[in-house]
Design an enzyme around this catalytic site. Structure first.
Site, PDB file in Angstrom:
ATOM      1  N   LYS A 202       0.831  -1.219   0.000  1.00 20.76           N
ATOM      2  CA  LYS A 202       0.000   0.000   0.000  1.00 20.76           C
ATOM      3  C   LYS A 202       0.866   1.270   0.000  1.00 20.76           C
ATOM      4  O   LYS A 202       2.081   1.215   0.049  1.00 20.76           O
ATOM      5  CB  LYS A 202      -0.933  -0.042   1.206  1.00 20.76           C
ATOM      6  CG  LYS A 202      -1.843  -1.288   1.217  1.00 20.76           C
ATOM      7  CD  LYS A 202      -2.878  -1.205   0.124  1.00 20.76           C
ATOM      8  CE  LYS A 202      -3.691  -2.456  -0.174  1.00 20.76           C
ATOM      9  NZ  LYS A 202      -3.899  -3.449   0.816  1.00 20.76           N
TER      10      LYS A 202
HETATM   11  C1  LIG Z   1      -9.877  -3.561  -0.960  1.00 20.10           C
HETATM   12  C2  LIG Z   1      -9.211  -4.188   0.228  1.00 20.10           C
HETATM   13  N1  LIG Z   1      -9.902  -4.273   1.379  1.00 20.10           N
HETATM   14  C3  LIG Z   1      -9.359  -4.825   2.480  1.00 20.10           C
HETATM   15  C4  LIG Z   1      -8.080  -5.323   2.482  1.00 20.10           C
HETATM   16  C5  LIG Z   1      -7.522  -5.956   3.723  1.00 20.10           C
HETATM   17  O1  LIG Z   1      -6.453  -5.241   4.234  1.00 20.10           O
HETATM   18  P1  LIG Z   1      -5.336  -5.980   5.132  1.00 20.10           P
HETATM   19  O2  LIG Z   1      -4.494  -6.802   4.202  1.00 20.10           O
HETATM   20  O3  LIG Z   1      -4.571  -4.822   5.727  1.00 20.10           O
HETATM   21  O4  LIG Z   1      -6.032  -6.774   6.156  1.00 20.10           O
HETATM   22  C6  LIG Z   1      -7.321  -5.250   1.311  1.00 20.10           C
HETATM   23  C7  LIG Z   1      -5.948  -5.779   1.296  1.00 20.10           C
HETATM   24  O5  LIG Z   1      -5.276  -5.892   0.331  1.00 20.10           O
HETATM   25  C8  LIG Z   1      -7.902  -4.669   0.149  1.00 20.10           C
HETATM   26  O6  LIG Z   1      -7.223  -4.586  -0.998  1.00 20.10           O
END
Ligand SMILES: Cc1ncc(COP(=O)(O)O)c(C=O)c1O
Length: 403
Positions: A202
């Site tokens: 990210k």
């Molecule tokens: C659109 C979206 N929502 C939620 C998440 C979940 O985030 P995390 O990996 O920090 O748990 C991601 C992770 O890539 C994502 O791309």
């Protein structure tokens, strides 16, 4: 570029020389000595977790995006769970969301015992289509969870009005969209709650980590309790007040982000502006370079937004090509370009098919897009030579398969 002029047009998958010698990943973090030093300082301090770096990171993050409150979580997924809880989702409720997302967006609805309803996406942005959301609204719908796909903000005003009229909450999953602008404002202070992820691919990383931003003090308080077992005060507040007493007031989790992670987040935040600018520059180069590549459709950008470009997803115009997405994907990988696909529509994952009986054809726009999508490498640490390699490889491969 490492290809020799004699076999430059022979695809690597057919025995030619790859455009690059080493694989270029689709995303990766950039950490510098300042980031490392910030973490080391916390490791030498009194507080590894529940300490002062948490509020500092939350306050600076909230100020950067322009929201009143920001509540940190141990991941974007935990942050989504917090938002689903704070929205009041429970058994018997529905939440409308997009199928074209990472499964965590929909899973957070299931964590609360509620039912996800998948509404199809708009053909240009691949974000939730407000008309499709409207068709699925009912009294059972307590939340709309929109995703800013690839970093392009969803139709936040339309969705916000619909949510309000339906006494529902608009949750924006902005895990792709830190720094994106919608009608001149950064995302984070627009929806009822906006969720971010700090995973290494990210815009800003804390290793694992997440945040919920909101302008609503009551939601922020609920989120703070939820991420700390449902307890009404935090360890540092008690220590400073010389008190041991605490009460658990709701069923929460340990979803806390550590001071180690928050120190990294604070350091990364100082570079967010330039990193975002670099992603926009890379996207502009891709967009200019692919203007004349037949068979390739570039991501569209609506006039009211400035995307954050977590991903640069191209779509293949299959009618103009002699190969399908799988063949073109494999050919690009053979050129050592680390392409990826975002996403298998959530309702088509085996779990969702088996548990809820979802089937092909429910969301035709998202499903057709899925067959055609390829995410090109996009991260702020890419060099100009990396960008040129991607442009060269994509032009070489797609032109090879043009009708
Ligand atoms: C659109 C979206 N929502 C939620 C998440 C979940 O985030 P995390 O990996 O920090 O748990 C991601 C992770 O890539 C994502 O791309």
């Amino acid at each position: 570029m490492s290809a020799s002029p004699t076999n430059v047009e022979t695809l690597a998958i057919h025995g030619g020389t790859p455009v690059r010698e080493k694989l270029l990943p689709y995303g990766r973090q950039s950490l510098d000595d300042e980031d490392i030093q910030a973490v080391v300082e916390v490791l030498k301090s009194d507080w590894l977790t529940t300490g002062p770096k948490i509020a500092e990171f939350e306050e600076q993050f909230a100020a950067w995006i322009g929201a009143r409150h920001a509540v940190s979580f141990s991941s974007g997924t935990a942050a989504l769970h917090g938002a689903a809880f704070a929205a009041g989702l429970g058994p018997g409720d529905e939440a409308i969301t997009t199928p074209l997302t990472f499964c965590a967006t929909a899973n957070c609805i299931l964590y609360q015992g509620a039912t996800p309803v998948f509404a199809d996406v708009s053909p240009d942005t691949l974000n939730l289509d407000p008309d499709e959301v409207s068709r699925n609204l009912s009294k059972r719908v307590k939340a709309i969870i929109a995703v800013d796909y690839a970093g392009h903000p969803a139709a936040l005003d339309e969705l916000g009005e619909m949510a309000k009229a339906n006494a529902a909450v608009l949750i924006e999953d902005a895990c792709h969209a830190l720094g994106a602008e919608y009608r001149g404002k950064r995302v984070g202070g627009i929806a009822d709650m906006t969720v971010f992820s700090f995973h290494p691919v990210k815009h800003l990383t804390t290793g694992e980590g997440g945040m919920v931003a909101t302008n609503d003090a009551r939601l922020a308080e609920t989120l703070r309790r939820f991420r700390n077992h449902g307890i009404s005060s935090e360890a540092r507040q008690r220590q400073e007040a010389g008190q041991w007493f605490y009460e658990m007031v709701l069923l929460g989790f340990n979803y806390r982000l550590t001071d180690i992670a928050c120190a990294l987040g604070l350091s990364q935040l100082t570079k967010l502006g330039p990193n975002l600018a670099r992603r926009r520059e890379i996207a502009a180069r891709y967009t200019a370079a692919f203007r004349s590549v037949a068979g390739l459709i570039r991501p569209s950008v609506r006039a009211e937004v400035n995307p954050a470009w977590h991903l640069y997803p191209i779509r293949l115009d299959l009618a103009k090509l002699t190969a399908d997405r799988g063949q073109i994907f494999r050919a690009l990988r053979a050129e050592n370009i680390g392409v990826s696909v975002h996403y298998i529509p959530v309702h088509l994952h085996p779990y969702y098919r088996n548990q809820f009986g979802h089937k092909d054809g429910e969301c035709p726009v998202a499903e057709a897009a899925y067959e055609r999508l390829i995410s090109l490498p996009m991260f702020h640490g890419m060099t100009d030579a990396d960008v040129a390699d991607v442009v060269g490889a994509v032009s070489k491969v797609v032109s090879h398969y043009a009708r």
